[in-house]
Design a protein around this motif. Structure first.
Motif, short mmCIF file in Angstrom:
data_model
loop_
_atom_site.label_atom_id
_atom_site.label_comp_id
_atom_site.label_asym_id
_atom_site.label_seq_id
_atom_site.Cartn_x
_atom_site.Cartn_y
_atom_site.Cartn_z
N GLN A 70 36.62 13.11 -10.19
CA GLN A 70 37.03 13.69 -11.64
C GLN A 70 38.02 13.01 -12.47
O GLN A 70 38.22 13.26 -13.78
CB GLN A 70 37.30 15.08 -11.52
CG GLN A 70 36.14 16.04 -10.84
CD GLN A 70 36.34 17.40 -10.60
OE1 GLN A 70 37.48 17.90 -11.25
NE2 GLN A 70 35.55 18.24 -10.13
N SER A 500 31.45 15.02 -6.83
CA SER A 500 30.54 14.59 -7.84
C SER A 500 29.73 13.57 -7.48
O SER A 500 30.16 12.88 -6.49
CB SER A 500 31.49 13.72 -9.06
OG SER A 500 32.68 14.93 -9.43
N TRP A 506 22.02 8.63 -14.79
CA TRP A 506 22.38 9.44 -16.08
C TRP A 506 23.57 9.00 -16.81
O TRP A 506 23.48 8.95 -18.25
CB TRP A 506 22.70 10.62 -15.41
CG TRP A 506 23.20 11.94 -16.14
CD1 TRP A 506 23.53 12.06 -17.51
CD2 TRP A 506 23.04 13.35 -15.58
NE1 TRP A 506 23.64 13.20 -18.05
CE2 TRP A 506 23.30 14.09 -17.03
CE3 TRP A 506 22.69 14.17 -14.55
CZ2 TRP A 506 23.38 15.48 -16.95
CZ3 TRP A 506 22.93 15.38 -14.72
CH2 TRP A 506 23.35 16.16 -15.89
N GLU A 529 28.31 17.18 -21.65
CA GLU A 529 28.40 17.36 -19.98
C GLU A 529 27.61 16.06 -19.25
O GLU A 529 26.61 16.10 -19.42
CB GLU A 529 27.92 18.66 -19.50
CG GLU A 529 28.82 19.89 -20.22
CD GLU A 529 30.22 19.97 -19.40
OE1 GLU A 529 30.37 19.25 -18.51
OE2 GLU A 529 31.08 20.26 -20.02
N PRO A 531 27.78 14.50 -15.21
CA PRO A 531 28.22 14.85 -13.91
C PRO A 531 29.54 14.37 -13.65
O PRO A 531 29.86 13.24 -13.60
CB PRO A 531 27.16 14.50 -12.94
CG PRO A 531 25.96 14.44 -13.77
CD PRO A 531 26.44 13.80 -14.94
N ASP A 535 34.32 12.91 -18.47
CA ASP A 535 33.22 12.31 -19.19
C ASP A 535 33.46 11.14 -20.12
O ASP A 535 32.71 10.05 -19.98
CB ASP A 535 32.06 13.29 -19.45
CG ASP A 535 31.81 14.30 -18.53
OD1 ASP A 535 31.85 13.97 -17.34
OD2 ASP A 535 31.36 15.39 -18.73
N PRO A 595 19.03 17.37 -16.48
CA PRO A 595 18.62 16.53 -15.56
C PRO A 595 17.03 16.50 -15.06
O PRO A 595 16.47 17.60 -15.39
CB PRO A 595 19.54 17.50 -14.20
CG PRO A 595 20.51 17.86 -15.24
CD PRO A 595 19.77 18.46 -16.63
N VAL A 599 20.93 17.30 -8.85
CA VAL A 599 21.94 16.52 -8.41
C VAL A 599 22.29 16.68 -6.99
O VAL A 599 22.48 17.79 -6.17
CB VAL A 599 23.19 16.79 -9.24
CG1 VAL A 599 24.34 15.85 -8.97
CG2 VAL A 599 23.03 16.77 -10.87
N PRO A 605 22.39 10.20 -9.98
CA PRO A 605 21.71 11.27 -10.78
C PRO A 605 20.92 10.98 -11.89
O PRO A 605 21.37 9.67 -12.36
CB PRO A 605 22.96 12.12 -11.48
CG PRO A 605 23.76 11.15 -11.35
CD PRO A 605 23.87 10.22 -10.45
#
Length: 850
Positions: A70, A500, A506, A529, A531, A535, A595, A599, A605
């Motif tokens: 993160q 994560s 993705w 958003e 994962p 971001d 998605p 995940v 992902p």
């Protein structure tokens, strides 16, 4: 003398003369061999542990647990883009995160290590591999630095120094904490280097290099460098008291003063960055106060053993062979009594300091940290390995010392047997390592006796093989425990903490869409958003998502008041998919991801990414004089309206019946539910339920849409809470699209006609005669200065938490610039330190000439 005997004698004399000739080169060779071997062995074992746990890059499973995924992964992705000139901001300001954040503070916190520059050597889609290489390089460098320090303290067998250097670098602290918080690893490297600085100061050597090493340590990561500096102070104190028995008190005091000079000059050289970070922490979103609770001593003892993992107790594993050697020091009569007493006392006192609140606060600069409370443990691991080296540098300890040390080790293991941290792998790994270490001890003295005896030439290889075999067994014992411990810690962390997924299709799809849609500074592009966290740092764009220890309190409070959610007790605000928020922050393009499969930990992902573009006001808008009439109150709906300057919601007074809310709203309006502390599901009648994850104080749920009001105007919201139902006074707002469209057109018509943004500066041209307040859609964090027209720049005003500039109708432009607080003070301190370093160097040079 018989000819054969003469030949043997001549050969012995030749060997003796050759040994004398090369004796002076041996310390230099050892000083090169030991660090190189330690670094290589450390890198191999780290990769082996990663492979055994099937973790990336040697397996399919993600290693992005908690902050690694993160924070550090996104920050390194952005750092790579920044170094290659691919970002909109500069070293002062990051436009991607939190609608504008202090990037120099984040650089000093997360990215200022020289190792972090390695990210530029990797392509953008291999940032995970780059971060793993950075992590491995730091850990290997720590091993090399410790091996070098050990040989500087006392001559000894370089292979043993290499093994002990590896034990330091791959301690439980590294495997449990440091490997997933890469910025702390700079402190792991710093500790042995700062101890070397202490040695130089004690012996009046390298007065210029010493402060430079201190500066590098504090620039790389001042938080763990502070702990390493305290640890080096303990090291220096013991060395001053034990290294030279004949040294006078005046000589010892002079050594301490030279060390203090090196530290002060070094910190002064690092001040231009450290002061900025320090002041940024003062205005950061405060985390709840933490009361330190010492861990049970059973758990503390258990953490000396392999394959134990916990964030609630100190990670003290250094390997059974290394720990056994350290425990022999108090009983090893081959070591001077003052050395034994000094290092034993230091280790005992530092161990006790981990468990006492006043010293706990001292180690952590006066504030008990949230999360891991034993972040300073790497210092104790280093002191233990120094003790092990003093006991083993001149040969294997005598049987009495070995027996005493092994007895202590057995008592420790027996006392720890009931700890909750003991794993099913702990005692098998411990026993195996003990057996291998015991075999190494039995071979080493035998090899030593044969090596010192006069033997025939054909027996020399055997005398050399046995010590080599002993070192191999020692290394195998240490390596096996490290590999097992690393594997089990990885597996336990993945099963117990948040994670994560790996970077994959993705994130790549989102990054491609952001690159195509980016229109900065005409308007923002929010990736939505993705994962993980942070971001926008990973895929690009300009949004609210931001996770940093330095997230400004202004940013957190302002966004939370407008309905944004957050994690990490406020330090991780996240994106809000709300048309009013988009208008307020000039988010003209928004990505939404769906998605295509669940995940998972063991696969990258995948998702379908869609792009939506809507008209929004420019980045700089104008609010007319006076405050417009909007809904009163402190709800997110009312605050959004006050900042927007228009009444766009209908705010009914819902009736609560059991677990349902009923109200009436205009037909066709959109129902929004605001319940920041609510955890569970909420569903508008006839619509799919929407999940909320509020968990005060750590998590705040964002404002979310539930659906469209039917023609009847009747609204019923069914709730399915998880636990106690907590709702604010005004949880429901019905957004009327026509009202919002009108407000957007008005702000666009009166807002900036042109906006330019370069680095940390924004300039906007306004319609002639603009009066009221010009509002820049960025939180008013410390460091913003603005001016209207040709006026002098002054600290920016705030308008509902955003940057604001008063207008009197005469200025047709505004300009705002951001400069991180503390740059002037830090620069002045750095200049003074540089002058002091130059004077120190000149005085030393003059003294050497004399």
């Amino acid at each position: 003398m018989p000819p054969a005997a003469e030949a043997v004698y001549a050969e012995d004399e030749t060997v003796r003369e050759e040994a004398e000739r090369h004796r002076g080169d041996e310390p230099r060779r050892s000083a090169l061999r030991a660090p190189a071997a330690a670094a290589l062995l450390t890198a191999v074992l780290l990769c082996l542990a990663t492979r055994l746990s099937r973790t990336y890059p040697f397996g399919p499973v993600t290693r992005n647990i908690v902050d690694l995924g993160q924070q550090y992964l996104p920050y390194h992705a952005y750092w790579r883009a920044f170094l290659l000139g691919e970002t909109h901001g500069d070293a002062f300001l990051n436009w991607n995160s939190g609608f504008g954040s202090n990037f120099l503070g984040d650089i000093g916190t997360y990215l200022s290590s020289p190792f972090d520059l390695l990210v530029v050597l990797f392509p953008a889609d291999r940032v995970e591999l780059a971060l793993y290489v950075v992590t491995a390089a730091k850990i290997s460098a720590a091993a090399a630095a410790m091996a070098l320090l050990l040989l500087r303290l006392r001559p000894g067998p370089w292979p043993v120094a290499a093994v002990l250097g590896t034990a330091y670098a791959l301690s439980g602290w590294t495997l449990n904490y440091g490997a997933t918080v890469p910025m702390w690893l700079d402190g792991l490297v710093a500790f042995p280097l700062l101890c070397l600085v202490g040695e130089w100061a004690r012996t009046a050597r390298r007065p210029v290099l010493g402060p430079l090493v201190v500066a590098l340590a504090w620039i790389s990561n001042f938080y763990t460098a502070y702990m390493a500096t305290l640890g080096a102070a303990v090291f220096l104190l013991v060395r001053l008291l034990t290294a030279e028995e004949t040294a006078s008190a005046r000589q010892r005091l002079a050594g301490a003063l030279r060390a203090a000079r090196s530290v002060l000059i070094g910190i002064g050289l690092a001040a231009p960055l450290v002061v900025v970070v320090f002041l940024a922490t003062k205005v950061a979103d405060p985390t709840p106060e933490t009361v330190f609770a010492p861990a049970p001593w059973t758990d503390v003892l258990a953490r000396f053993l392999p394959a134990t993992a916990s964030v609630a107790s100190p990670a003290l594993f250094i390997g059974t062979p290394a720990l056994a050697l350290a425990l022999t020091l108090p009983f090893n009569r081959a070591v001077a009594p003052r050395v034994r007493a000094g290092w034993t006392a230091a280790i005992v006192l530092v161990t006790l300091s981990l468990q006492w609140e006043p010293t706990h606060l001292l180690w952590h600069a006066g504030a008990s940290p949230n999360g891991i409370p034993y972040r300073q443990t790497f210092v104790l691991c280093g002191l233990l390995l120094i003790a092990a080296w003093f006991s083993a540098a001149r040969g294997v300890p005598r049987p009495a010392a070995l027996l005493a040390g092994v007895t202590l080790l057995g008592v420790l293991a027996w006392a720890a047997r009931g700890s909750v941290d003991i794993d099913r792998w702990t005692f098998p790994a411990f026993g195996t390592a003990a057996l291998l270490a015991g075999a190494a001890v039995l071979l080493a003295p035998a090899g030593a006796r044969r090596g010192h005896a006069r033997v025939q030439p054909d027996r020399v290889p055997r005398a050399r093989v046995l010590p080599v075999l002993a070192v191999v067994l020692l290394a195998a014992a240490q390596a096996g425990e490290v590999a097992v411990t690393g594997m089990r810690i990885e597996e336990q962390q993945r099963s117990k903490v948040s994670w994560s997924p790996r970077v994959g299709p993705w994130q790549e799809a989102a990054a491609d869409e952001v690159a195509r849609a980016d229109a900065w500074p005409r308007h923002r592009t929010d990736p939505g958003e993705v994962p993980g966290g942070n971001d926008v740092l990973l895929v690009g764009g300009q949004g609210a998502d931001y996770y940093s220890s330095l997230t400004a309190d202004v940013t957190s409070r302002t966004l939370a008041s407008l309905g944004f959610g957050y994690y990490a007790k406020g330090r991780h605000p996240v994106s809000l998919d709300n048309p009013v928020a988009d208008a307020l922050f000039s988010i003209g393009t928004r990505l939404r991801s769906k998605p295509t499969e669940p995940v998972r930990q063991d696969a990258p992902p995948r998702a379908t990414v869609t792009v939506t573009t809507t008209p929004v006001p420019p980045l700089v808008t104008v609010r007319p004089p006076g405050r417009p009439a909007t809904h009163p109150g402190d709800s997110a709906f009312a605050r959004q309206e006050r900042l927007l300057g228009a009444d766009v919601y209908e705010l009914p007074a819902p009736r609560r019946t059991g677990r349902s809310l009923t109200a009436r709203c205009p037909a066709g309006s959109q129902v929004w539910f605001w319940a920041p502390e609510y955890r569970g599901e909420a569903a508008l009648a006839g619509e799919r339920p929407v999940g909320f994850d509020g968990k005060p104080p750590s998590v705040r749920a964002p404002l979310q849409a539930l659906g469209t009001v039917p023609d009847s105007g009747a609204v019923r919201i069914d709730l399915a809470p998880e636990g106690k139902l907590r709702l604010p006074r005004e949880p429901v707002g019905c957004l009327v699209a026509a009202r919002l469209d009108s407000a957007v057109r008005r702000l666009t018509a009166t807002g900036a006609t042109r906006v330019r943004a370069s680095g940390h500066t924004v300039t906007a041209e306004l319609p002639p005669g603009s009066k009221g307040v010009a509002v820049l859609a960025a939180p008013r964090i410390s460091g913003w200065r603005c001016a209207a027209g040709d006026a002098d720049a002054r600290p920016a005003r705030a308008y509902e938490g955003l940057v604001a500039v008063p207008l009197d109708g005469r200025a047709s432009s505004v300009s705002c610039s951001f400069r991180p607080p503390g740059m002037k003070l830090g620069g002045a301190a750095g200049a003074a330190a540089l002058l002091a370093l130059a004077v120190t160097g000149l005085l030393h040079r003059r003294r050497v000439r004399r």
